[in-house]
Design an enzyme around this catalytic site. Structure first.
Site, mmCIF file in Angstrom:
data_model
loop_
_atom_site.group_PDB
_atom_site.id
_atom_site.type_symbol
_atom_site.label_atom_id
_atom_site.label_comp_id
_atom_site.label_asym_id
_atom_site.label_seq_id
_atom_site.Cartn_x
_atom_site.Cartn_y
_atom_site.Cartn_z
ATOM 1 N N HIS A 105 0.814 -1.221 0.000
ATOM 2 C CA HIS A 105 0.000 0.000 0.000
ATOM 3 C C HIS A 105 0.841 1.262 0.000
ATOM 4 C CE1 HIS A 105 -2.138 -3.233 2.263
ATOM 5 N NE2 HIS A 105 -3.069 -2.969 1.367
ATOM 6 N N ASP A 140 34.074 -30.870 16.643
ATOM 7 C CA ASP A 140 34.192 -32.312 16.408
ATOM 8 C C ASP A 140 35.498 -32.558 15.662
ATOM 9 O OD1 ASP A 140 34.070 -34.922 15.473
ATOM 10 O OD2 ASP A 140 31.896 -34.885 15.320
ATOM 11 N N HIS A 148 36.128 -36.203 13.628
ATOM 12 C CA HIS A 148 35.664 -36.543 12.288
ATOM 13 C C HIS A 148 36.661 -36.144 11.196
ATOM 14 C CE1 HIS A 148 34.633 -32.348 11.427
ATOM 15 N NE2 HIS A 148 34.290 -32.706 10.204
ATOM 16 N N HIS A 195 37.194 -36.607 6.525
ATOM 17 C CA HIS A 195 37.977 -35.805 5.576
ATOM 18 C C HIS A 195 39.352 -36.403 5.280
ATOM 19 C CE1 HIS A 195 34.824 -32.894 5.991
ATOM 20 N NE2 HIS A 195 35.128 -32.578 7.227
ATOM 21 N N ASP A 253 30.781 -33.262 4.827
ATOM 22 C CA ASP A 253 30.069 -33.044 6.086
ATOM 23 C C ASP A 253 28.558 -33.125 5.910
ATOM 24 O OD1 ASP A 253 32.222 -32.682 7.835
ATOM 25 O OD2 ASP A 253 32.415 -30.568 7.304
HETATM 26 FE FE1 FES Z 1 0.199 -2.055 3.607
HETATM 27 FE FE2 FES Z 1 2.814 -2.272 3.785
HETATM 28 S S1 FES Z 1 1.688 -0.553 3.184
HETATM 29 S S2 FES Z 1 1.367 -3.800 4.088
HETATM 30 FE FE FE Z 2 34.042 -31.433 8.518
#
Ligand code: FES
Ligand code: FE
Length: 439
Positions: free
Chosen positions: A110, A211, A214, A219, A370
């Site tokens: 609006h 961790d 792992h 890896h 991962d």
């Molecule tokens: Fe109406 Fe933003 S102006 S929702």
């Molecule tokens: Fe990792």
């Protein structure tokens, strides 16, 4: 907590401190996900971005704070503002880009418009409102508390609780090592990569915080077996001497050092700047640092990954900051930024950016290894049989009360590197926050 013989199911106290057991259900339960919004994310300082992402007046990025959409903007006066990205009229998002620059936010529904300070400029139909309407109350809703630490912007929805400095506490000493180690500080390299992973945010957070186990299984390929190994054999050997450090509040970092030439893994042109910006004790830690990996509670992690020798005696690595946004039970959106020192050369920045993306980008080799595993956790957290059986963090228990002496920085340092100590401390802190208001 119910204890059905050896089949322990923890509810509503999810952690068994003595045995080092953690309920599976906390990694996927819709009820836990909802509770976390109030008990963790509404009360914690959450990372919103880096000041270098919005250097100019009107620069804006959009982020989330545990689901709430947030605008982070450099205001006309040069200060930083953060607002709920939701029109005060009917809630439509007034900023619809990930990143941009604007003088005002105009709602597409609006037409209400707001300044970069969040204040309402016009409703388009101001004259129709009753006499005495206070338009100053109809601006964008500001994030309740906003603060930054050396360029890192954090927000908090709660009016109460610790300041950002108190919340980060001694962990600031470690943040400096990575994000404020030169007079100019760190600079973000481009926008974050964003991707969705079917994993709980805590799975990712404890993986980074930390961790360490792992790394040598998940890896092992890129670390040691690829044609250009990411890690020299000496670095793998150095893991035995590495420490994991906890500074309280769930924050932790793991540091792997490699003895040798001072600042051996950093560009030579920056060495003097490190000495200029850091306290001597910090500089000594950085001087031998090979890998740093960390989680800042709750959902911010970073890693400076393994140095690669790009030519004899010249090493390169990448610094990544990641955030694990919970978007549904067992699901996160990951934001991943790359950083370098402001004073670094353009060539170096480009090289480490490429390196970071290759390792930990959406399709990066470490990331893929991962994420595939994290995703498979989710199918065994809340299902009828699996949920009866807790996850095991018991290697933490013998060491929790026994920090090792001699660490140069603040907080408590622990060994062995591969014990699940700081991960478990993270979950203990999570449990404290989740249960203290209902006990
Ligand atoms: Fe109406 Fe933003 S102006 S929702
Ligand atoms: Fe990792």
């Amino acid at each position: 907590m119910t204890n059905d013989g050896e089949n322990v199911r923890l509810d509503p106290r999810w952690i068994d401190d003595q045995k080092g057991l953690v309920s599976r259900e906390i990694f996927g339960s819709p009820a836990v996900h909802e509770l976390e919004k109030d008990r963790i994310f509404r009360k914690s300082w959450l990372y919103l971005g880096h000041e270098t992402e919005i250097p100019n007046s009107g620069d804006v990025v959009t982020r989330t704070m545990a689901g709430d959409p947030v605008i982070v903007v450099r205001r006309e006066d040069g200060t930083i503002g953060a607002y709920l990205n939701s029109c005060a009229h009917r809630g439509v998002k007034v900023c619809r880009v990930d990143k941009g620059n604007t003088r005002r936010f105009v709602c597409p529904y609006h037409g209400w418009s707001y300044g970069t300070d969040g204040a309402l400029i016009s409703t388009n139909f101001d004259a129709l409102y009753p006499e005495g309407t206070d338009f100053s109350t109809m601006g964008l809703i500001p994030v309740t508390r906003l603060d930054s630490y050396k360029g890192m912007i954090f927000g908090n929805w709660s009016e109460e609780g610790e300041s950002l400095d108190e919340y980060l506490g001694d962990f600031r000493w470690y943040l400096d090592l990575f994000f404020a180690r030169t007079p100019g500080g760190a600079q973000v390299l481009g926008p974050p990569q964003r991707f969705v992973v079917n994993a709980d945010w805590k799975t990712a957070a404890i993986n980074f915080g930390t961790d360490n186990t792992h790394v040598i299984t998940t890896h092992i390929g890129p670390m040691t077996l690829s044609p250009t190994p990411f890690s020299p054999p000496e670095l793998m050997a150095a893991l035995g001497d590495a420490v994991q450090v906890s500074t309280g509040n769930g924050h932790s970092v793991s540091l792997v050092s490699l003895p040798g030439e001072r600042y051996a893994h950093y560009p030579k042109e920056l060495h003097d700047l490190y000495d200029a910006a850091l306290e001597p004790e910090q500089a000594d830690v950085l001087a031998s640092l090979a890998i740093g990996v960390s989680t800042v509670f709750p959902n911010l992690s970073f890693i400076e990954n393994t140095p690669t020798e790009v030519e004899p005696g010249v090493y390169m690595k990448g610094l990544l900051l990641r955030q694990w946004h919970p978007i549904a039970p067992g699901q996160i959106e990951v934001l991943s930024w790359q950083f370098a020192e402001v004073e670094a050369s353009a060539d170096y920045k480009r090289a480490v950016h490429v390196r970071a993306v290759n390792d930990f980008g959406v399709g990066g080799i470490f990331e893929q290894e991962d994420v595939e595993l994290w995703s498979s956790v989710g199918s065994t957290t809340t299902t009828p049989a699996a949920r009866e059986h807790p996850f095991v963090f018991s290697t933490a228990v013998p060491f929790l009360d026994h920090p090792v002496p001699g660490h140069a920085g603040p907080g408590s340092a622990y060994q062995p590197f591969v014990a699940e100590i700081t991960q478990f401390k993270f979950l203990q802190h999570w449990n404290k926050l989740m249960t203290e208001s209902v006990s």
